[in-house]
Design an enzyme around this catalytic site. Structure first.
Site, PDB file in Angstrom:
ATOM      1  N   HIS A 100       0.839  -1.196   0.000  1.00 32.02           N
ATOM      2  CA  HIS A 100       0.000   0.000   0.000  1.00 32.02           C
ATOM      3  C   HIS A 100       0.879   1.253   0.000  1.00 32.02           C
ATOM      4  CE1 HIS A 100      -2.736   2.883   2.288  1.00 32.02           C
ATOM      5  NE2 HIS A 100      -3.477   2.539   1.248  1.00 32.02           N
ATOM      6  N   HIS A 135      -1.188  10.379  -2.536  1.00 38.15           N
ATOM      7  CA  HIS A 135      -2.474   9.998  -1.963  1.00 38.15           C
ATOM      8  C   HIS A 135      -3.477  11.143  -2.037  1.00 38.15           C
ATOM      9  CE1 HIS A 135      -5.370   9.253   1.390  1.00 38.15           C
ATOM     10  NE2 HIS A 135      -5.429   8.094   0.765  1.00 38.15           N
TER      11      HIS A 135
HETATM   12  O1  G3P Z   1      -6.683   1.711  -2.369  1.00 40.85           O
HETATM   13  C1  G3P Z   1      -6.843   0.976  -1.202  1.00 40.85           C
HETATM   14  C2  G3P Z   1      -6.649   1.951  -0.164  1.00 40.85           C
HETATM   15  O2  G3P Z   1      -5.455   2.571  -0.510  1.00 40.85           O
HETATM   16  C3  G3P Z   1      -7.738   2.963  -0.123  1.00 40.85           C
HETATM   17  O3  G3P Z   1      -7.464   3.899   0.795  1.00 40.85           O
HETATM   18  O4  G3P Z   1      -7.118   6.216   1.228  1.00 40.85           O
HETATM   19  O5  G3P Z   1      -5.228   4.648   1.430  1.00 40.85           O
HETATM   20  O6  G3P Z   1      -6.094   5.284  -0.804  1.00 40.85           O
HETATM   21  P1  G3P Z   1      -6.413   5.060   0.639  1.00 40.85           P
HETATM   22 CA    CA Z   2      -5.205   3.829  -2.418  1.00 40.13          CA
END
Ligand code: G3P
Ligand code: CA
Length: 391
Positions: free
Chosen positions: A26, A68
């Site tokens: 992530h 992000h």
């Molecule tokens: O894309 C999965 C997860 O990353 C969604 O949350 O806010 O971390 O992009 P975010």
């Molecule tokens: Ca994401």
């Protein structure tokens, strides 16, 4: 660590031979290094992640970069650079006021003057130690890094891009000078994948919190560019805790926006517009888990990415029935496993389960993957789990 005993607490089906379980880094190995940097992605690939995850926003000159937020304030040193002081402004992004410096007001050459910072400094001193060292990167550079890793090691890593704020960038948002941004970031993404010939459906998932861009990808853009890639519908909060107009995380922002503006849904959503119009307004994410909402989801999504905070039954790591039910129809890829205590699920006494315990529970209950800031920990758990399956 072996959690075989956990299987006694979980559904019987979970005890079959180990199926695939994808480890998605992530924002890169973002628990270790500042997120969305080449260094964080390279570390994740070295650790053995199956996929790396870039969130994507466009620059002023229409290049997709990995961030992000389009607000660069908290993940870069932009606030310290006098040459950009006048770019600070307040915008409404997905219905909420945000003050800062925005990617869409910087050319790529200007973006390259910035350096990445750890956005969770209180929790991650290990990331802070690398503040101001790394550049911001383009999608193109990320794909090049994946290719280079493949040449160096022979291992194929996939990418799992997320188009951030597609309605804002295409329909609603403005540059600092007041001109419309008007960029279709899903089309930019697909063009880049085509240009780079990175279109193997085993190596790309496209994800979004919004519906319209995914439906457009399915119905129009992927046929136009002659690619076929699995699409993943991310779910925000399914407990109605963040409803508009005060908040937006409980609703897909595109549907909310277009219904507020009385847009003819069939024009933008095709046949799916009829299904959406038949659902209760405002459409919230929980409606996609049942009835016509789920039928809608099945028309375009291969996978579903629920928010971990909604996922489990209280005081346990047992999936709520509505999420367990998804595993037979979709790939279930929840987000985000983080190793810091405030992100970990708690037992009935308020004691935290470990990240590995949570990962193991997902593996045993039919999850097909997970996003994690600590891919190394999930990979360690997956290795043990696989060994236990072979016994
Ligand atoms: O894309 C999965 C997860 O990353 C969604 O949350 O806010 O971390 O992009 P975010
Ligand atoms: Ca994401």
């Amino acid at each position: 660590m072996n959690y075989l005993w956990l299987s006694a607490l979980l559904p019987v089906a979970a005890q079959a031979a180990c199926p695939d379980f994808l480890v998605v880094a992530h924002r890169g190995a973002s628990g270790h290094l500042p997120e969305h940097t080449l260094e964080a992605y390279q570390l994740a690939m070295k650790m053995g992640a199956d996929f790396i995850e870039p969130d994507l926003v466009p620059t002023r000159d229409g290049v997709l970069i990995s961030r992000h937020e389009n607000d660069l304030t908290h993940s870069t040193n932009v606030a310290d650079l006098p040459q950009f002081a006048s770019r600070k402004t307040t915008k409404t992004v997905d219905g909420l006021a945000v003050t800062g410096w925005f990617a869409e007001d910087f050319s790529l050459a200007e973006i390259k003057q910035l350096r990445a910072r750890e956005p969770l400094p209180e929790l991650r001193p290990q990331g802070v130690a690398h503040n101001d060292q790394y550049q911001l990167v383009t999608l193109s550079e990320i794909i090049a890094a994946v290719r280079q890793f493949e040449r160096d090691t022979g291992r194929k890593v996939g990418i799992y891009p997320e188009t951030k704020h597609p309605t804002y960038f295409r329909f609603e948002g403005k540059h600092l000078d007041g001109t419309a941004i008007a960029l279709n970031t899903s089309e930019l993404l697909l063009k880049e994948l085509r240009t780079q010939r990175f279109t193997d459906p085993k190596r790309v998932f496209i994800q979004s919190f919004e519906l319209q861009n995914l439906l457009e990808l399915k119905q129009q853009l992927m046929p136009k560019y002659r690619v076929s890639l699995p699409l993943v519908q991310l779910l925000g909060d399914t407990d109605h805790a963040f409803m508009p107009p005060k908040d937006n995380f409980s609703v897909p922002y595109d549907v909310w926006y277009h219904q507020q503006h009385n847009t003819q849904l069939s024009g933008l959503y095709g046949e799916a517009g009829r299904l959406i119009a038949g659902l209760k307004a405002p459409l919230d994410y929980s409606q996609l888990l049942q009835g016509q909402g789920k039928t809608l989801l099945q028309s375009y999504a291969t996978g579903v990415g629920p928010w971990k905070s909604n996922l489990y039954q209280k005081g346990s790591v047992t999936l709520k029935p509505e999420f367990a039910a998804l595993t037979s129809q979709f790939q279930l890829h929840p987000y985000t496993l983080r190793d810091e205590d405030n992100y970990l699920q708690k037992d009935k006494d308020g004691k935290s389960f470990s990240l590995r315990f949570e990962a193991n529970a997902l593996m045993q209950q039919g999850g097909q993957g997970v996003f994690s800031d600590y891919p190394d920990l999930v990979l360690a758990e997956r290795n043990e789990w696989r060994q236990s399956c072979e016994k």
